[in-house]
Design a protein around this motif. Sequence first.
Motif, PDB file in Angstrom:
ATOM      1  N   MET B 200       0.804  -1.222   0.000  1.00 46.21           N
ATOM      2  CA  MET B 200       0.000   0.000   0.000  1.00 46.21           C
ATOM      3  C   MET B 200       0.839   1.275   0.000  1.00 46.21           C
ATOM      4  SD  MET B 200      -3.079  -0.147  -0.528  1.00 46.21           S
ATOM      5  CE  MET B 200      -3.683   1.435   0.040  1.00 46.21           C
ATOM      6  N   PRO B 201       1.862   1.416   0.874  1.00 45.97           N
ATOM      7  CA  PRO B 201       2.634   2.660   0.862  1.00 45.97           C
ATOM      8  C   PRO B 201       3.250   2.944  -0.500  1.00 45.97           C
ATOM      9  CG  PRO B 201       3.161   1.400   2.810  1.00 45.97           C
ATOM     10  CD  PRO B 201       2.311   0.528   1.950  1.00 45.97           C
ATOM     11  N   LEU B 202       3.795   1.902  -1.123  1.00 48.77           N
ATOM     12  CA  LEU B 202       4.419   2.098  -2.428  1.00 48.77           C
ATOM     13  C   LEU B 202       3.385   2.542  -3.452  1.00 48.77           C
ATOM     14  CD1 LEU B 202       6.967   1.754  -4.183  1.00 48.77           C
ATOM     15  CD2 LEU B 202       6.105  -0.500  -4.748  1.00 48.77           C
ATOM     16  N   LEU B 204       0.448   3.916  -3.042  1.00 45.55           N
ATOM     17  CA  LEU B 204      -0.079   5.256  -2.776  1.00 45.55           C
ATOM     18  C   LEU B 204       0.944   6.322  -3.150  1.00 45.55           C
ATOM     19  CD1 LEU B 204      -1.806   4.652   0.647  1.00 45.55           C
ATOM     20  CD2 LEU B 204      -2.918   5.395  -1.419  1.00 45.55           C
TER      21      LEU B 204
END
Lengths: 69, 359, 163
Positions: B200-202, B204
């Motif tokens: 998710m962080p990547l 986003l």
Amino acid sequence: MTGSIAALGAGLAVIGAGIGIGQIGGKAMEGISRQPEAAGKIQTAMIIAAALVEGVALFGVIVALLGNK
Amino acid sequence: MDFSHILNSKKITLSVVLGVFLTVFTCKAFAIQEKQVPEAAVENKETSKFDPSATILEHIGDSHYFHVGGHIAFPLPVILYTDKGLEIFSSERFEEGEKAYQGKYYQYALIKDKVKAVVADGKTIDETATVIDLSITKNVASMWLSVLLLLIIFFSVASSYKKRVGKAPKGLQSLLEPVILFIRDDVALPNIGYKYHRFMPLLLTVFFFILINNLIGMVPFFPGGSNVTGNIAVTFVLAVVTLIVVNVNGNKYYWKHIFAPDVPFWLYPIMWVVELAGIISKPFALMVRLFANIMAGHVIVIALISLIFIFKTLGIAPVSIAFTLFIDVLELLVAFLQAFIFTMLMALFIGSAVEEHHH
Amino acid sequence: MELVTPEWGLVIWTSITFLILLVLLKAFAWKPIMSAITERESSIEKALLKAEAAKEEMARLTSENEALIKQARAERDQILSDAKKVKEQMISDAKELAHREGARMIELARVEINNQKAVAMADVKNQVAVLSIQIAEKVLQGQLEDQNKQDALVAQLLKEVTL
């Protein structure tokens, strides 16, 4: 001279992509009209397919750009 | 409407950012303006015909100056890594490509907007010198500006999440939460599956990085308008990130599919070539798609504006403006669409690498 | 050609910038945002589950109430019908009693009447006897003024009396 040929190549690539994306859009419309409740899923799949076709067309455009110089 | 308080709270931070950005680059801007005028006049005499392709290439390419408008431009720092050592100086030393600059180790000049080591005459490229250009160019500066914006936006959103625990989102938070949820529920979850949390962080970051650079590229005046995501170096980095993430996270099914697919063994060498080509070509397609889409948008907009100068009449201006407006609206859609497509395909590739049951 | 050749300077700066952005956003933005969103979602889900449970409890209570009401109603009906029966019983008892009392009183009255009648008849008989005797006396006085007639009567009476 190479510039104009490159432009022709880009044009040809765009024709192919136009036909492809047109087909995708048309079929997606048909699908949505047949099954309006699946519109969201069809739209996502349509956008992905269109992006893939467009990617191929852009390869053509890039090759045309490469040939330009 | 309830937007006034967002503007108020962000006004101070935004003005600080812009203020810092401007003071860094403003100091030397006007010197260039003065020098530029005669040169432009000379150019006009030499080439009375307007060359749209040169204008277009200049606008979509990178630059050592950050143009504001007319002949006002901020010089940007030039950083060179040569075989003898590091050189740092301001690009105003070139005086808009007029002069060569004698650095510590070599003499440098701007040749076709690129910094090159030159021999004594200031025109011929010195082939013996190895110079790697690490300058803060227009694209780098613009990228930093958008990164700064991203950090301000998301830090403030994160702090409002911390402040308003368990409450409904408000303001900027409610603007961005649906987008974040969209990335999670419609991009990450269906493509990656239950392991989506790690990526998710990547996803986003990639989505918002591409989106904000696309959008800032559409702003026609300073400090927008630079062609960051329409530069192949930027999309190349994003594609390499995808390549690395996909292959580092590839599980045994993924590698089995590549090295030991369900075909007769004598086909293996062919399959290896095909599959390895597939590994490379997927991120390559990502790179080219984003680059070509955004670049094409900039080219079309500038080409339409160029029509006014090609026909040398203001009569064409309404038509040109109308078409530009249309293309701009289309590009606004494309800005979102390309950010979405890039993230979507990245998630798809990651999903195919971490999938448990292949076939 | 130069358009599609990545410049190494920009590649390096983009890599550095992107990695720093990724690290910073991951640590200070995505982590709190995602955890806040998941937390809120789970709390909403919990609240929904609770609401569902409350609804079920409510339904259970309602059905219990309904059963109670039904039972109460049945009891009331029972009581009412019992009361009705009792009432009818009482009415019929009273009626019967009245009947019997009436019949008895009528009987009494009849007996009384008969008695009175008998008394009256006796009285009348007495009166008649007295009157008859007086009349007979008068008649006899008239008849028996001469001796012959007395003798004839005695003879006739004697004739009539058959022993």
